[in-house]
Design an enzyme around this catalytic site. Structure first.
Site: not given
Length: 233
Positions: A45, A155, A181
Site C-alpha cells: 500500500h 485478512e 481487510d
C-alpha cells in the site's frame, strides 16, 4: 550478524512502517529514535517500488544495524508472489510479509520461497544479499534459513476458515493479522481505532491458534510486538 530482533530479542521490540521511497528517507526514519528495532518497507500500500526502491531502502536500514522486512505488493490470492519474495530476499531483507494468504497450500509455497534447499526452493545467485547482512556468501547460505522471517497475513474469510491449517505449515514464522481487510470481508467497519467486537473475537482466535502452533502472531494495525511470554498476551 545482528539477531533478527523482530522476534529473536529477549525484550519487547518496536518498529515502524515506511510507505515512501528513497535511501535517505529510510535512513532518516531508522535514525529517528534509538527505540526503533526494525522497519517494514510497505510495497503493498506504500509508494516504494520493488526495483530499485526496495534494495536502496534495505541497504539504508540494515546499514544502521536494524532488520528490514518487506511487505510485497502481490497477494496470496494471486499467483505472482514467488519472484517478488526472491527479489526482496536477494536485496538482503530479513523477512517478507505476504498479504491475503488464505490456504495452507499458499502458505507452504511462501515458506518454500523463503528458504534455500533442502528445506525450501529459493535459488542462490544474488551478489548483494550477503553484503547487506555484512558477511560472506558462505556464511549467508549457512545462516539465512534460520534468520529470515516468513510472515503470512490473515485478512480474508477463507484465511480464517483455514487458520489452523495455515498455522501448522512448517516454515511459517508469524501470522500477521490485517484487521481492516478482515473487518470489511465480514461486512464490518474498519477499526477506528477499536475493531468491531466480532472482529476482536477473530483477533483473539488468531492469537490462540498461533500460540497453540508455536508461532508468533501480530496485529498490523497496532504494532508488531515481540511477545516475550506468549501465554501472557
Amino acid at each position: 550478524m545482528p539477531e533478527n530482533t523482530v522476534i529473536d530479542a529477549s525484550k519487547t521490540t518496536f518498529g515502524v512502517g515506511i510507505t515512501n521511497g528513497g535511501f535517505y528517507h529510510a535512513r532518516t526514519v531508522v535514525q529517528a529514535s534509538p527505540h526503533i528495532d526494525w522497519v517494514i518497507i510497505d510495497c503493498e500500500h506504500g509508494l516504494t517500488s520493488l526495483n530499485p526502491g526496495v534494495a536502496d531502502q534495505v541497504a539504508a536500514i540494515q546499514a544502521e544495524g536494524k532488520p528490514a522486512l518487506v511487505r510485497i505488493p502481490a497477494t496470496g490470492v494471486s499467483t505472482g508472489t514467488s519472484w517478488q519474495i526472491k527479489y526482496c530476499l536477494d536485496a538482503g531483507a530479513k523477512g517478507v510479509i505476504v498479504p491475503k494468504v488464505a490456504t495452507p497450500e499458499k502458505a507452504a509455497e511462501v515458506a518454500a520461497d523463503c528458504r534455500f534447499p533442502p528445506v525450501g526452493r529459493r535459488g542462490f545467485g544474488s551478489p548483494y544479499g550477503h553484503m547487506s547482512w555484512n558477511m560472506s556468501f558462505q556464511d549467508y547460505l549457512a545462516k539465512a534459513n534460520d534468520h529470515i522471517l516468513c510472515i503470512v497475513q490473515i485478512e480474508t474469510k477463507e484465511g480464517m476458515e483455514n487458520l489452523e491449517k495455515i498455522a501448522a505449515v512448517d516454515g511459517v514464522d508469524v501470522l500477521l493479522l490485517g484487521p481492516a481487510d478482515l473487518s470489511m470481508a465480514y461486512g464490518y467497519s474498519i477499526p477506528n481505532p477499536d475493531p468491531h467486537p466480532e472482529v476482536e473475537k477473530m483477533i483473539q482466535r488468531v492469537k490462540d491458534v498461533a500460540h497453540a502452533s508455536g508461532k508468533t502472531w501480530r496485529a498490523f494495525h497496532a504494532t508488531l510486538l515481540k511477545i516475550s511470554d506468549p501465554g501472557s498476551v
